[in-house]
Design a protein around this motif. Structure first.
Motif, PDB file in Angstrom:
ATOM      1  N   ARG A  72       1.353  -1.038  -0.033  1.00  0.00           N
ATOM      2  CA  ARG A  72       0.410   0.249  -0.056  1.00  0.00           C
ATOM      3  C   ARG A  72       1.209   1.104   0.187  1.00  0.00           C
ATOM      4  O   ARG A  72       2.041   1.179   1.391  1.00  0.00           O
ATOM      5  N   ALA A  82      -4.321   9.546   3.150  1.00  0.00           N
ATOM      6  CA  ALA A  82      -4.760   9.304   1.812  1.00  0.00           C
ATOM      7  C   ALA A  82      -4.049   7.730   2.446  1.00  0.00           C
ATOM      8  O   ALA A  82      -3.295   7.863   2.057  1.00  0.00           O
ATOM      9  N   GLU A  83      -4.888   6.631   1.276  1.00  0.00           N
ATOM     10  CA  GLU A  83      -4.241   5.492   1.570  1.00  0.00           C
ATOM     11  C   GLU A  83      -4.582   4.596  -0.086  1.00  0.00           C
ATOM     12  O   GLU A  83      -5.803   4.641  -0.525  1.00  0.00           O
ATOM     13  N   SER A  84      -3.797   3.840  -0.373  1.00  0.00           N
ATOM     14  CA  SER A  84      -3.820   3.129  -1.620  1.00  0.00           C
ATOM     15  C   SER A  84      -3.175   2.340  -1.949  1.00  0.00           C
ATOM     16  O   SER A  84      -1.977   2.029  -1.776  1.00  0.00           O
ATOM     17  N   PRO A  85      -3.843   0.895  -2.839  1.00  0.00           N
ATOM     18  CA  PRO A  85      -2.908   0.077  -2.858  1.00  0.00           C
ATOM     19  C   PRO A  85      -2.413   0.361  -4.614  1.00  0.00           C
ATOM     20  O   PRO A  85      -2.223   1.166  -4.930  1.00  0.00           O
ATOM     21  N   GLY A 345      -4.919  11.149  -3.637  1.00  0.00           N
ATOM     22  CA  GLY A 345      -4.432   9.423  -2.808  1.00  0.00           C
ATOM     23  C   GLY A 345      -5.395   9.473  -2.934  1.00  0.00           C
ATOM     24  O   GLY A 345      -5.239   8.098  -2.367  1.00  0.00           O
ATOM     25  N   ARG A 346      -6.956   9.621  -2.800  1.00  0.00           N
ATOM     26  CA  ARG A 346      -7.707   8.671  -2.337  1.00  0.00           C
ATOM     27  C   ARG A 346      -8.549   8.052  -3.225  1.00  0.00           C
ATOM     28  O   ARG A 346      -9.155   6.942  -3.400  1.00  0.00           O
ATOM     29  N   VAL A 347      -8.350   8.401  -4.669  1.00  0.00           N
ATOM     30  CA  VAL A 347      -9.234   7.410  -5.618  1.00  0.00           C
ATOM     31  C   VAL A 347      -7.608   6.761  -6.969  1.00  0.00           C
ATOM     32  O   VAL A 347      -6.752   6.689  -7.281  1.00  0.00           O
ATOM     33  N   ALA A 348      -8.190   5.282  -6.443  1.00  0.00           N
ATOM     34  CA  ALA A 348      -6.866   4.454  -6.354  1.00  0.00           C
ATOM     35  C   ALA A 348      -6.579   4.540  -8.215  1.00  0.00           C
ATOM     36  O   ALA A 348      -5.479   4.204  -8.162  1.00  0.00           O
ATOM     37  N   VAL A 351      -3.936   7.086  -8.249  1.00  0.00           N
ATOM     38  CA  VAL A 351      -3.001   6.587  -7.781  1.00  0.00           C
ATOM     39  C   VAL A 351      -2.186   6.027  -8.910  1.00  0.00           C
ATOM     40  O   VAL A 351      -0.918   5.535  -8.607  1.00  0.00           O
ATOM     41  N   ASN A 352      -2.642   4.500  -8.900  1.00  0.00           N
ATOM     42  CA  ASN A 352      -2.548   2.788  -9.380  1.00  0.00           C
ATOM     43  C   ASN A 352      -1.976   3.813 -11.293  1.00  0.00           C
ATOM     44  O   ASN A 352      -0.640   3.724 -11.150  1.00  0.00           O
TER      45      ASN A 352
END
Ligand SMILES: Cc1cc2nc3c(=O)[nH]c(=O)nc-3n(C[C@H](O)[C@H](O)[C@H](O)COP(=O)(O)OP(=O)(O)OC[C@H]3O[C@@H](n4cnc5c(N)ncnc54)[C@H](O)[C@@H]3O)c2cc1C
Length: 371
Positions: A72, A82-85, A345-348, A351-352
């Protein structure tokens, strides 16, 4: 004067991987490396999934590296989080371990490795060493990374307020392990950011890129750390695990955003001597390794005279990752942009995409025309 077909200046990730591939091709390269023993170079120690792919492409199985698995990305800015894989698993690995493994692999494959040799300057493809000797190569692979040699200096402007790298290690600690877990953490502060990741021995590596003005205002490095801990509560929570008088490593004038415009025939520039990506992308080692693979492939087809073509093509490949990482760096170091950074950063999928676009394409050592 000693002479060798393939001479490599520096035994970091770029130099070692070039040596490994050249040796596997039967070319008996010679690596000159300043440190006598493997060092824990100042670096965030985050190896992206793309870097792991490149290592696999040169025959180094990522599973054997023994790194701490990272799945992550967590971003902290002000009081926000904010977190994302990640697009694929990465690892945290100390440079002490990585550099030792890579140079050993090169030596085992048949590369000559001379440690404890300081190169003082370069003149075309000849290196002058600290003991007054000179070694010449038909080709020079320049891989001294963060350190410039007289004669091949990077033409990067220093600017009014250059970036410096600052690194502290936090000893293994169950509370910290629970806090960080399988994340690469990015801590955005005014004038910079820090990356924090656990490594193979359970310690945490906090590596920051900060404007020099922050150090000037704080007075010294311990005072700067205290200021940052007050400014960003999440960082303060982690720094509370630093005990005693911590060893703080620092490096000045990191030329983020610089890319080599070209080179002369006979000199292939690799890694940080070819381009310097802002460290929040966690791709500097990926670029070092991929540039070594591309350089050796190009050299095998075109020899010493192929260097200028190789360099121009590599410059093009580095454009997007370095430019995008530069934009993200600017957002990270300006608090007014932090709400935007946190929202993104919250929109996976975003971020991907950012994570993918800040990578250099990995190449197989056998792929056609990779430069
Ligand atoms: C603050 C910070 C954090 C970073 N975090 C990350 C991260 O998490 N992930 C990531 O992928 N990248 C990260 N990077 C980038 C990464 O550290 C570099 O891009 C990478 O180390 C480049 O590899 P290299 O082989 O080109 O050079 P280096 O790793 O610098 O290796 C150069 C080698 O050459 C040797 N050498 C230098 N000068 C001489 C001399 N005169 N004579 C003989 N030998 C010499 C050195 O001893 C060294 O072994 C970070 C960089 C900074 C500044």
């Amino acid at each position: 004067m000693r002479r060798t077909p393939a001479l490599i200046a520096g035994g970091g990730p770029a130099g070692s991987v070039a040596a490994l591939l050249l040796a596997q091709g039967g070319d008996r390269p010679l690596v000159l490396e300043r440190s006598r023993e493997p060092q824990d170079a100042l670096c965030g120690g985050f190896l992206s999934w793309r870097t792991l792919e490149s290592l696999a492409n040169v025959g180094l199985d990522p599973a054997t590296l023994g790194g701490h698995v990272v799945r992550r990305v967590v971003l902290f800015a002000g009081k926000g989080r904010a977190e994302s894989p990640l697009p694929a698993p990465a690892i945290g690995l100390s440079r002490l371990r990585l550099d030792a493994l890579l140079l050993d692999a090169a030596r085992t494959a048949g590369a000559g490795v001379e440690r404890g040799v300081t190169i003082r300057s370069a003149e075309d493809t000849t290196l002058h060493t600290g003991d007054g000797a000179a070694v010449s190569g038909d080709t020079l692979f320049l891989a001294t990374g963060k350190h410039d040699l007289r004669g091949t200096m990077r033409d990067a402007p220093v600017g009014d307020d250059p970036a410096m790298g600052v690194r502290v290690r936090l000893a293994p600690n169950p509370a910290l392990t629970r806090l960080v877990g399988d994340a690469i953490e990015l801590h955005a502060v005014a004038g910079g950011y820090g990356g924090l990741v656990l490594q193979e021995d359970g310690s945490a590596n906090l590596c920051m890129a900060l404007r020099r003005s922050r150090l000037k205002a704080a007075g010294d490095l311990p005072a700067l750390l205290r200021e940052l801990a007050d400014e960003l509560p999440a960082l303060g929570e982690r720094l509370a695990h630093l005990h005693g008088t911590p060893a703080i490593d620092a490096i000045a004038n990191v030329p983020y955003g610089w890319r080599a415009k070209g080179t002369v025939p006979g000199v292939y520039r690799l890694g940080d001597q070819a381009g310097v990506i802002p460290s929040l992308a966690g791709e500097g080692m990926g670029i070092a390794i991929a540039s070594a693979i591309r350089a050796v492939r190009h050299w095998q087809g075109h020899g010493p005279d192929g260097a200028p073509d190789f360099q121009l093509t590599l410059r093009r490949h580095l454009h997007r990752p370095i430019a995008l990482a530069g934009v993200l760096r600017t957002l990270a170091e300006h608090p007014a942009a932090h709400p935007l950074l946190l929202a993104g950063g919250r929109v996976a999928p975003l971020v991907n995409a950012m994570a993918r676009w800040t990578r250099i394409t990995s190449v197989s050592r056998r792929s056609a025309n990779p430069a």
